[in-house]
Scaffold this active site. Structure first.
Site, PDB file in Angstrom:
ATOM      1  N   CYS A  44     -18.605  -2.078 -19.471  1.00  0.00           N
ATOM      2  CA  CYS A  44     -19.852  -2.204 -18.705  1.00  0.00           C
ATOM      3  C   CYS A  44     -20.563  -3.529 -18.978  1.00  0.00           C
ATOM      4  CB  CYS A  44     -20.783  -1.037 -19.011  1.00  0.00           C
ATOM      5  SG  CYS A  44     -20.028   0.553 -18.625  1.00  0.00           S
ATOM      6  N   ASP A  82      -9.490   4.613  -2.984  1.00  0.00           N
ATOM      7  CA  ASP A  82      -8.395   5.086  -3.840  1.00  0.00           C
ATOM      8  C   ASP A  82      -9.004   5.625  -5.141  1.00  0.00           C
ATOM      9  OD1 ASP A  82      -9.168   2.861  -5.250  1.00  0.00           O
ATOM     10  OD2 ASP A  82      -7.204   1.903  -5.279  1.00  0.00           O
ATOM     11  N   TYR A  96      -5.989   6.491   4.563  1.00  0.00           N
ATOM     12  CA  TYR A  96      -6.161   5.544   3.468  1.00  0.00           C
ATOM     13  C   TYR A  96      -5.407   4.237   3.750  1.00  0.00           C
ATOM     14  CZ  TYR A  96      -5.689   2.887  -0.654  1.00  0.00           C
ATOM     15  OH  TYR A  96      -5.702   1.817  -1.489  1.00  0.00           O
ATOM     16  N   GLU A 100       0.827  -1.211   0.000  1.00  0.00           N
ATOM     17  CA  GLU A 100       0.000   0.000   0.000  1.00  0.00           C
ATOM     18  C   GLU A 100       0.861   1.261   0.000  1.00  0.00           C
ATOM     19  OE1 GLU A 100      -3.063   0.440  -0.623  1.00  0.00           O
ATOM     20  OE2 GLU A 100      -3.630  -1.663  -0.657  1.00  0.00           O
TER      21      GLU A 100
HETATM   22  S1  SF4 Z   1     -21.557  -0.472 -15.324  1.00  0.00           S
HETATM   23 FE1  SF4 Z   1     -19.776   0.404 -16.285  1.00  0.00          FE
HETATM   24  S2  SF4 Z   1     -19.564   2.432 -15.420  1.00  0.00           S
HETATM   25 FE2  SF4 Z   1     -20.968   1.311 -14.107  1.00  0.00          FE
HETATM   26  S3  SF4 Z   1     -19.653   0.490 -12.490  1.00  0.00           S
HETATM   27 FE3  SF4 Z   1     -19.819  -1.065 -14.073  1.00  0.00          FE
HETATM   28  S4  SF4 Z   1     -18.039  -0.735 -15.437  1.00  0.00           S
HETATM   29 FE4  SF4 Z   1     -18.325   1.093 -14.172  1.00  0.00          FE
END
Ligand code: SF4
Length: 345
Positions: free
Chosen positions: A202, A143, A125, A42
């Site tokens: 995503c 972080d 942290y 860390e």
């Molecule tokens: S959906 Fe996309 S933007 Fe939302 S937390 Fe997951 S990877 Fe990140």
């Protein structure tokens, strides 16, 4: 309707996709993480990336496998081993902390947040990260990766750094009581591998159905950041004197201040119009080009001067270090750049 983000969904993803890191214990392993290795990683990871840290971590733990071994190391050996990793105050604090753990705590890291916070160089942290990862305490660890994930999950558009307390609160609200250590690492991994600064993946994300930025199509533009002030440029002169037997004239910098405690070339002050400050009487030759380096708050352009000096001439500053004792890899990056310029000339 958007779902609520569930820590368990992220933990299930982590069980399958946790990054293998040299300081990490895989999920559901019967071995507890070593607090020394977690703390060391860390401290090294502050302001530095995982790929840059890995070889330093391996070298440190091979040479100093326990906190007590590190506490007993010579200051100059630790500073030399840290050279190139930057932010050298971290190396000095590392030693202070190792010695405090050894002397005041019998070589055993305290397990509580308060105990960890009492150690030199351990801020909120690092204390949170060690408490969570090494001791599985429900501490909130925030972080840059976690900030990005939280800003996107909640579609939070307040720019950083003003958004920090908001994002920390969001992270705290999600931290579960079960497996908090794995959860802390899971959010970091999500930010490092899927929820990346550009082009977040995503489609693979376990929190996609709970993510407000994904729904709004704003993920790639978050977190917002306040515009950075332009960095000023400072000038300086580095003097590289070599004795006829091959020894180099070096100087250990004062403990306090930039590159504190590190070995370096004697030089001028760093400012708008640096004054000549040769450390030894010699015929100095100015090399073409400059050694350039960027620090957190300024750019530095170093003029490099070299000279060859006889055996019997004493320096006004610094000490001659003979070749087997001198290794350019012991120098901080900016000093190594000056050396590389001299060597290429
Ligand atoms: S959906 Fe996309 S933007 Fe939302 S937390 Fe997951 S990877 Fe990140």
């Amino acid at each position: 309707m958007r779902e609520q983000a569930k820590p368990q969904d992220l933990l299930d993803w982590y069980d399958r996709h946790a990054r293998a890191l040299p300081w990490r214990v895989p999920p559901h392993s019967n071995v507890r993480p070593d607090p020394y290795r977690i703390w060391l990683s860390e401290i090294m990871l502050q302001q530095t990336t995982v790929p840059a840290v890995k070889p330093y971590f391996e070298a440190f733990t091979a040479r100093w496998p326990t906190v007590t071994a590190l506490a007993e190391a010579r200051d100059e050996d630790v500073m030399a081993a840290w050279a190139g990793l930057g932010y050298y105050a971290r190396a000095r604090n590392l030693l202070k902390c190792a010695r405090a753990v050894t002397v005041d705590h019998g070589g055993v890291f305290p397990e509580t947040l308060e105990g960890l916070l009492s150690l030199p160089g351990v801020g909120p942290y690092t204390a949170g990260a060690v408490a969570a990862i090494a001791f599985d305490q429900p501490a909130t660890v925030v972080d840059g990766n976690v900030e990005r994930v939280m800003a996107r999950l909640h579609d939070e558009h307040t720019p950083l750094p003003a958004a920090k307390p908001i994002l920390t609160q969001m992270a705290a609200a999600l931290t579960p009581a079960t497996r908090p250590g794995d959860y802390a690492q899971a959010v970091m991994d999500l930010g490092a591998t899927l929820c990346t600064p550009r082009n977040p993946a995503c489609g693979l994300c376990p929190w996609r159905r709970a993510c407000a930025a994904w729904e709004a199509g704003t993920a790639a533009e978050l977190p917002k950041k306040a515009p950075k002030a332009r960095k000023p440029t400072r000038l300086g002169i580095a003097y590289l004197a070599r004795r006829v037997d091959g020894a180099w004239l070096l100087e250990r910098r004062p403990d306090k201040g930039l590159l504190g405690g590190m070995l370096g070339w004697p030089g001028s002050d760093w400012g708008e119009a640096p004054q000549e400050a040769p450390p030894i009487r010699a015929e100095w030759k100015t090399l073409p080009g400059e050694a350039r380096h960027t620090f957190t708050h300024f750019h530095l352009r170093l003029t490099v001067k070299t000279a060859l000096v006889p055996m019997d001439r004493p320096p006004e500053r610094g000490d001659f270090i003979e070749l087997p004792e001198f290794s350019p890899s012991d120098l901080p990056t900016v000093m190594r750049k000056a050396f590389d310029l001299a060597r290429s000339a």
